[in-house]
Design an enzyme around this catalytic site. Structure first.
Site, PDB file in Angstrom:
ATOM      1  N   TYR A  50     -36.379 -39.352 -12.709  1.00 26.54           N
ATOM      2  CA  TYR A  50     -35.301 -38.434 -13.094  1.00 26.54           C
ATOM      3  C   TYR A  50     -35.653 -37.617 -14.338  1.00 26.54           C
ATOM      4  O   TYR A  50     -34.763 -37.171 -15.058  1.00 26.54           O
ATOM      5  CB  TYR A  50     -34.008 -39.221 -13.319  1.00 26.54           C
ATOM      6  CG  TYR A  50     -33.228 -39.488 -12.036  1.00 26.54           C
ATOM      7  CD1 TYR A  50     -32.913 -38.448 -11.156  1.00 26.54           C
ATOM      8  CD2 TYR A  50     -32.784 -40.766 -11.711  1.00 26.54           C
ATOM      9  CE1 TYR A  50     -32.198 -38.676  -9.984  1.00 26.54           C
ATOM     10  CE2 TYR A  50     -32.066 -40.999 -10.538  1.00 26.54           C
ATOM     11  CZ  TYR A  50     -31.776 -39.946  -9.681  1.00 26.54           C
ATOM     12  OH  TYR A  50     -31.061 -40.164  -8.526  1.00 26.54           O
ATOM     13  N   PHE A  58     -25.519 -37.456 -18.588  1.00 29.73           N
ATOM     14  CA  PHE A  58     -25.489 -38.580 -17.646  1.00 29.73           C
ATOM     15  C   PHE A  58     -26.854 -39.252 -17.458  1.00 29.73           C
ATOM     16  O   PHE A  58     -26.977 -40.209 -16.695  1.00 29.73           O
ATOM     17  CB  PHE A  58     -24.943 -38.119 -16.284  1.00 29.73           C
ATOM     18  CG  PHE A  58     -25.734 -36.997 -15.628  1.00 29.73           C
ATOM     19  CD1 PHE A  58     -26.836 -37.272 -14.826  1.00 29.73           C
ATOM     20  CD2 PHE A  58     -25.361 -35.673 -15.819  1.00 29.73           C
ATOM     21  CE1 PHE A  58     -27.558 -36.258 -14.226  1.00 29.73           C
ATOM     22  CE2 PHE A  58     -26.089 -34.640 -15.213  1.00 29.73           C
ATOM     23  CZ  PHE A  58     -27.186 -34.939 -14.416  1.00 29.73           C
ATOM     24  N   ARG A  86     -31.307 -32.447   2.743  1.00 26.95           N
ATOM     25  CA  ARG A  86     -30.250 -32.121   1.773  1.00 26.95           C
ATOM     26  C   ARG A  86     -28.943 -31.808   2.504  1.00 26.95           C
ATOM     27  O   ARG A  86     -27.865 -32.207   2.077  1.00 26.95           O
ATOM     28  CB  ARG A  86     -30.649 -30.915   0.900  1.00 26.95           C
ATOM     29  CG  ARG A  86     -31.761 -31.181  -0.087  1.00 26.95           C
ATOM     30  CD  ARG A  86     -31.384 -32.080  -1.230  1.00 26.95           C
ATOM     31  NE  ARG A  86     -30.370 -31.547  -2.097  1.00 26.95           N
ATOM     32  CZ  ARG A  86     -30.066 -32.061  -3.286  1.00 26.95           C
ATOM     33  NH1 ARG A  86     -30.717 -33.126  -3.749  1.00 26.95           N
ATOM     34  NH2 ARG A  86     -29.130 -31.546  -4.025  1.00 26.95           N
ATOM     35  N   THR A  92     -23.583 -33.265  -4.213  1.00 31.44           N
ATOM     36  CA  THR A  92     -23.769 -34.362  -5.181  1.00 31.44           C
ATOM     37  C   THR A  92     -22.499 -35.190  -5.383  1.00 31.44           C
ATOM     38  O   THR A  92     -22.567 -36.416  -5.471  1.00 31.44           O
ATOM     39  CB  THR A  92     -24.230 -33.777  -6.538  1.00 31.44           C
ATOM     40  OG1 THR A  92     -25.390 -32.969  -6.315  1.00 31.44           O
ATOM     41  CG2 THR A  92     -24.552 -34.867  -7.535  1.00 31.44           C
ATOM     42  N   ASN A 123     -23.446 -41.973  -5.336  1.00 28.29           N
ATOM     43  CA  ASN A 123     -23.466 -41.101  -4.155  1.00 28.29           C
ATOM     44  C   ASN A 123     -24.532 -41.504  -3.133  1.00 28.29           C
ATOM     45  O   ASN A 123     -25.002 -40.679  -2.353  1.00 28.29           O
ATOM     46  CB  ASN A 123     -23.617 -39.634  -4.578  1.00 28.29           C
ATOM     47  CG  ASN A 123     -24.824 -39.424  -5.469  1.00 28.29           C
ATOM     48  OD1 ASN A 123     -25.643 -40.326  -5.643  1.00 28.29           O
ATOM     49  ND2 ASN A 123     -24.947 -38.232  -6.025  1.00 28.29           N
ATOM     50  N   HIS A 126     -30.673 -40.463  -2.959  1.00 27.79           N
ATOM     51  CA  HIS A 126     -31.425 -39.405  -3.620  1.00 27.79           C
ATOM     52  C   HIS A 126     -32.207 -38.672  -2.537  1.00 27.79           C
ATOM     53  O   HIS A 126     -32.789 -39.304  -1.652  1.00 27.79           O
ATOM     54  CB  HIS A 126     -32.423 -39.959  -4.647  1.00 27.79           C
ATOM     55  CG  HIS A 126     -33.379 -38.900  -5.101  1.00 27.79           C
ATOM     56  ND1 HIS A 126     -33.033 -37.943  -6.041  1.00 27.79           N
ATOM     57  CD2 HIS A 126     -34.636 -38.580  -4.682  1.00 27.79           C
ATOM     58  CE1 HIS A 126     -34.054 -37.110  -6.196  1.00 27.79           C
ATOM     59  NE2 HIS A 126     -35.036 -37.475  -5.383  1.00 27.79           N
TER      60      HIS A 126
HETATM   61  O1  CDP Z   1     -28.762 -36.054  -6.344  1.00 29.08           O
HETATM   62  P1  CDP Z   1     -28.566 -34.557  -6.431  1.00 29.08           P
HETATM   63  O2  CDP Z   1     -29.858 -33.785  -6.331  1.00 29.08           O
HETATM   64  O3  CDP Z   1     -27.528 -34.073  -5.461  1.00 29.08           O
HETATM   65  O4  CDP Z   1     -27.930 -34.267  -7.877  1.00 29.08           O
HETATM   66  P2  CDP Z   1     -28.632 -33.955  -9.292  1.00 29.08           P
HETATM   67  O5  CDP Z   1     -27.874 -32.834  -9.912  1.00 29.08           O
HETATM   68  O6  CDP Z   1     -30.110 -33.814  -9.140  1.00 29.08           O
HETATM   69  O7  CDP Z   1     -28.309 -35.271 -10.136  1.00 29.08           O
HETATM   70  C1  CDP Z   1     -29.024 -36.469  -9.914  1.00 29.08           C
HETATM   71  C2  CDP Z   1     -28.045 -37.606  -9.869  1.00 29.08           C
HETATM   72  O8  CDP Z   1     -27.422 -37.737 -11.127  1.00 29.08           O
HETATM   73  C3  CDP Z   1     -26.876 -37.442  -8.882  1.00 29.08           C
HETATM   74  O9  CDP Z   1     -27.206 -37.783  -7.556  1.00 29.08           O
HETATM   75  C4  CDP Z   1     -25.851 -38.379  -9.482  1.00 29.08           C
HETATM   76  O10 CDP Z   1     -26.070 -39.724  -9.082  1.00 29.08           O
HETATM   77  C5  CDP Z   1     -26.115 -38.244 -10.987  1.00 29.08           C
HETATM   78  N1  CDP Z   1     -25.171 -37.331 -11.661  1.00 29.08           N
HETATM   79  C6  CDP Z   1     -24.133 -37.877 -12.407  1.00 29.08           C
HETATM   80  O11 CDP Z   1     -23.995 -39.085 -12.477  1.00 29.08           O
HETATM   81  N2  CDP Z   1     -23.246 -37.051 -13.063  1.00 29.08           N
HETATM   82  C7  CDP Z   1     -23.369 -35.725 -12.994  1.00 29.08           C
HETATM   83  N3  CDP Z   1     -22.496 -34.948 -13.643  1.00 29.08           N
HETATM   84  C8  CDP Z   1     -24.407 -35.147 -12.230  1.00 29.08           C
HETATM   85  C9  CDP Z   1     -25.298 -35.983 -11.575  1.00 29.08           C
HETATM   86 MG    MG Z   2     -31.497 -33.575  -7.628  1.00 31.65          MG
END
Ligand code: CDP
Ligand code: MG
Length: 159
Positions: A50, A58, A86, A92, A123, A126
């Site tokens: 990450y 977060f 996706r 998300t 969610n 990944h």
């Molecule tokens: O997983 P995805 O690519 O849809 O989202 P991301 O924007 O890359 O963020 C990675 C992960 O961080 C998310 O899947 C959530 O589990 C977490 N996240 C969170 O806890 N709070 C946020 N405001 C945004 C993301």
């Molecule tokens: Mg992402």
């Protein structure tokens, strides 16, 4: 057009026994599993996975979330695999993820709730965000020997 992408069934998905259901969604869409394993990431590894989110509010809790239990990691192959995965995964935030997507159908966490509690949004999955991320993430999670090329029914019906 033939792409590979990384999917993780996150600890919440594994602990909720949704691994099979999630894999099944991707299989049914015609994506080919070319690598798969259960792995328990440590903090350093999760921080690397990450790293793009480093510095965000977060980030710390997200790293904690990914390391709280084992994940099921897989590499999926197919036409436009990054985008298609996706699409099947959904947005998300499960609260607003469309029905029919994995996040929309099997979770309902909201930013409103998680931001207030200071916890990460649960969610289930990944999925690599774009082809560049997919390449980087596949390299992080899988060695070349752990991925396999083989013939499947998709070669007849998809390619
Ligand atoms: O997983 P995805 O690519 O849809 O989202 P991301 O924007 O890359 O963020 C990675 C992960 O961080 C998310 O899947 C959530 O589990 C977490 N996240 C969170 O806890 N709070 C946020 N405001 C945004 C993301
Ligand atoms: Mg992402």
């Amino acid at each position: 057009m033939l792409e590979r992408t990384l999917v993780l069934v996150k600890p919440d998905g594994v602990q909720r026994s949704l691994t099979g259901e999630i894999i099944s969604r991707f299989e049914k869409a015609g994506l080919k599993i070319v690598g798969m394993k259960m792995a328990w990431a440590d903090r350093k590894f999760a921080e690397e996975h990450y790293s793009a989110h480093k510095g965000k509010a977060f980030y710390k809790s997200l790293v904690g979330f990914l390391t709280e239990g084992p994940v099921v990691a897989m590499v999926l192959e197919g036409l436009h695999a990054v985008d298609v995965v996706r699409k099947l995964t959904g947005a998300t935030e499960p609260r607003t993820a469309a029905p029919g997507t994995i996040r929309g159908d099997y979770a309902h966490h909201s930013y409103e709730y998680t931001d207030k509690k200071g916890i990460p949004i649960k969610n289930l999955i990944h999925a690599s965000g774009d082809r560049k991320d997919a390449e980087k993430e596949i390299k992080l999670w899988f060695t070349l020997k752990e991925m396999h090329s083989y013939k499947s029914v998709h070669d007849v019906h998809v390619l």
